[in-house]
Enzyme design. Structure first.
Site, PDB file in Angstrom:
ATOM      1  N   LYS A  13       0.822  -1.221   0.000  1.00 11.31           N
ATOM      2  CA  LYS A  13       0.000   0.000   0.000  1.00 11.31           C
ATOM      3  C   LYS A  13       0.854   1.269   0.000  1.00 11.31           C
ATOM      4  CE  LYS A  13      -2.369  -0.868   3.731  1.00 11.31           C
ATOM      5  NZ  LYS A  13      -1.850  -2.194   4.118  1.00 11.31           N
ATOM      6  N   ARG A  88      -9.908   0.837   8.851  1.00  7.33           N
ATOM      7  CA  ARG A  88      -9.431  -0.508   9.145  1.00  7.33           C
ATOM      8  C   ARG A  88     -10.501  -1.353   9.829  1.00  7.33           C
ATOM      9  NH1 ARG A  88      -3.689   0.788   9.168  1.00  7.33           N
ATOM     10  NH2 ARG A  88      -2.404  -1.064   9.360  1.00  7.33           N
ATOM     11  N   ARG A 127      10.814  -9.264   6.369  1.00 10.09           N
ATOM     12  CA  ARG A 127      11.032  -7.866   6.724  1.00 10.09           C
ATOM     13  C   ARG A 127      11.335  -7.755   8.225  1.00 10.09           C
ATOM     14  NH1 ARG A 127       6.159  -3.911   5.436  1.00 10.09           N
ATOM     15  NH2 ARG A 127       6.114  -4.741   3.336  1.00 10.09           N
ATOM     16  N   ARG A 138      14.626  -8.793  19.219  1.00  6.60           N
ATOM     17  CA  ARG A 138      14.444 -10.246  19.062  1.00  6.60           C
ATOM     18  C   ARG A 138      13.540 -10.560  17.888  1.00  6.60           C
ATOM     19  NH1 ARG A 138      12.471 -12.935  24.421  1.00  6.60           N
ATOM     20  NH2 ARG A 138      11.492 -14.196  22.805  1.00  6.60           N
ATOM     21  N   ARG A 149      -0.535  -8.778  13.252  1.00  4.86           N
ATOM     22  CA  ARG A 149      -1.097  -7.745  12.377  1.00  4.86           C
ATOM     23  C   ARG A 149      -1.854  -8.366  11.212  1.00  4.86           C
ATOM     24  NH1 ARG A 149       3.450  -3.968  10.726  1.00  4.86           N
ATOM     25  NH2 ARG A 149       1.816  -3.230   9.379  1.00  4.86           N
TER      26      ARG A 149
HETATM   27  P1  ADP Z   1       1.285  -0.917   7.492  1.00  3.63           P
HETATM   28  O1  ADP Z   1       2.717  -1.219   7.778  1.00  3.63           O
HETATM   29  O2  ADP Z   1       0.441  -2.130   7.331  1.00  3.63           O
HETATM   30  O3  ADP Z   1       1.114   0.064   6.376  1.00  3.63           O
HETATM   31  P2  ADP Z   1       0.377   1.228   9.211  1.00  3.63           P
HETATM   32  O4  ADP Z   1       1.626   2.061   9.154  1.00  3.63           O
HETATM   33  O5  ADP Z   1      -0.775   1.662   8.402  1.00  3.63           O
HETATM   34  O6  ADP Z   1       0.735  -0.275   8.843  1.00  3.63           O
HETATM   35  O7  ADP Z   1      -0.120   1.099  10.722  1.00  3.63           O
HETATM   36  C1  ADP Z   1       0.729   0.708  11.792  1.00  3.63           C
HETATM   37  C2  ADP Z   1      -0.089   0.556  13.077  1.00  3.63           C
HETATM   38  O8  ADP Z   1      -0.747   1.794  13.384  1.00  3.63           O
HETATM   39  C3  ADP Z   1      -1.220  -0.461  13.020  1.00  3.63           C
HETATM   40  O9  ADP Z   1      -0.770  -1.776  13.269  1.00  3.63           O
HETATM   41  C4  ADP Z   1      -2.162   0.077  14.107  1.00  3.63           C
HETATM   42  O10 ADP Z   1      -1.709  -0.260  15.397  1.00  3.63           O
HETATM   43  C5  ADP Z   1      -2.040   1.584  13.961  1.00  3.63           C
HETATM   44  N1  ADP Z   1      -3.081   2.095  13.025  1.00  3.63           N
HETATM   45  C6  ADP Z   1      -2.855   2.705  11.830  1.00  3.63           C
HETATM   46  N2  ADP Z   1      -4.015   3.040  11.222  1.00  3.63           N
HETATM   47  C7  ADP Z   1      -5.007   2.608  12.059  1.00  3.63           C
HETATM   48  C8  ADP Z   1      -6.424   2.629  12.001  1.00  3.63           C
HETATM   49  N3  ADP Z   1      -7.082   3.134  10.954  1.00  3.63           N
HETATM   50  N4  ADP Z   1      -7.119   2.094  13.043  1.00  3.63           N
HETATM   51  C9  ADP Z   1      -6.482   1.593  14.114  1.00  3.63           C
HETATM   52  N5  ADP Z   1      -5.155   1.531  14.221  1.00  3.63           N
HETATM   53  C10 ADP Z   1      -4.410   2.030  13.216  1.00  3.63           C
END
Ligand code: ADP
Length: 192
Positions: A13, A88, A127, A138, A149
């Site tokens: 994304k 989300r 990753r 760790r 996740r």
């Molecule tokens: P990715 O690496 O999948 O792109 P993000 O950077 O979007 O992940 O998000 C990292 C973390 O931030 C998520 O695992 C969550 O804890 C929090 N987060 C981000 N966006 C949201 C959301 N819309 N609702 C709840 N938590 C969120």
């Protein structure tokens, strides 16, 4: 152009959002980025979000809905935006519908980047291992978090695919194709 990028962790994304920013001249609105900068700035919201994010769980709907509503009011979001990492959950999607209606905005499309679970697990575990090598953390902790996740995605976020299909907004794109091909398919799907 108002787009949502939907897809599991590891589907690409962030990479696609960057390509689309260049193509359309609209900002990327990433709730993950905004939360991480709140953590760096040690704001009360950042302090509260950190523990949740470190586990790979979701920050509360109220907090992220507030972030997005404020961000949508900024000048640069008027001509369009790419939402990355939001919504989300179904309640977040419903809150977004209300926000957009209030602000007189309409979504053009929801892009689902698809990827098979096996490839994703391999990508994100790799990753995490690389991360662990560079940070000395760790590896199993990291792996556990990324797997969490992925599970959180399947349980809480995947239902959005049907939500947006029902609204006629969903465009599914194969996220396993080479990066530039994925970008081209997205542009074709949204008509530009
Ligand atoms: P990715 O690496 O999948 O792109 P993000 O950077 O979007 O992940 O998000 C990292 C973390 O931030 C998520 O695992 C969550 O804890 C929090 N987060 C981000 N966006 C949201 C959301 N819309 N609702 C709840 N938590 C969120």
């Amino acid at each position: 152009m108002r787009l949502i990028l939907l897809g599991p962790p590891g589907a690409g994304k962030g990479t696609q959002a960057r390509n689309l920013i260049d193509a359309y001249g609209i900002p990327q609105l990433s709730t993950g980025d905004i939360l991480r900068s709140a953590i760096r700035a040690k704001t009360p919201m950042g302090l509260e979000a950190k523990a949740v994010m470190d586990r790979g769980d979701l920050v509360s709907d109220t907090v992220v809905n507030g972030i997005v509503s404020e961000r949508l009011d900024q000048e640069d979001a008027r001509k369009g935006f790419i939402l990355d990492g939001f919504p989300r959950t179904i309640p977040q999607a419903e809150a977004l519908d209300h926000m957009l209606a209030e602000k007189g905005m309409k979504l053009d499309a929801v892009i689902e980047l698809t990827a098979d679970a096996e490839t994703l697990t391999r990508r994100i575990v790799n990753r995490a291992r690389q991360n662990a090598e560079t940070t000395g953390a760790r590896a199993d902790d990291n792996e556990e978090v990324v797997k969490n996740r992925l599970n959180v995605y399947l349980e809480q976020t995947a239902p959005l695919v049907e939500y947006y299909r029902g609204k006629g907004l969903l465009k599914s794109i194969d996220g396993m194709a080479p990066v530039d091909e994925v970008t081209a398919s997205i542009r074709q799907a949204v008509g530009g």
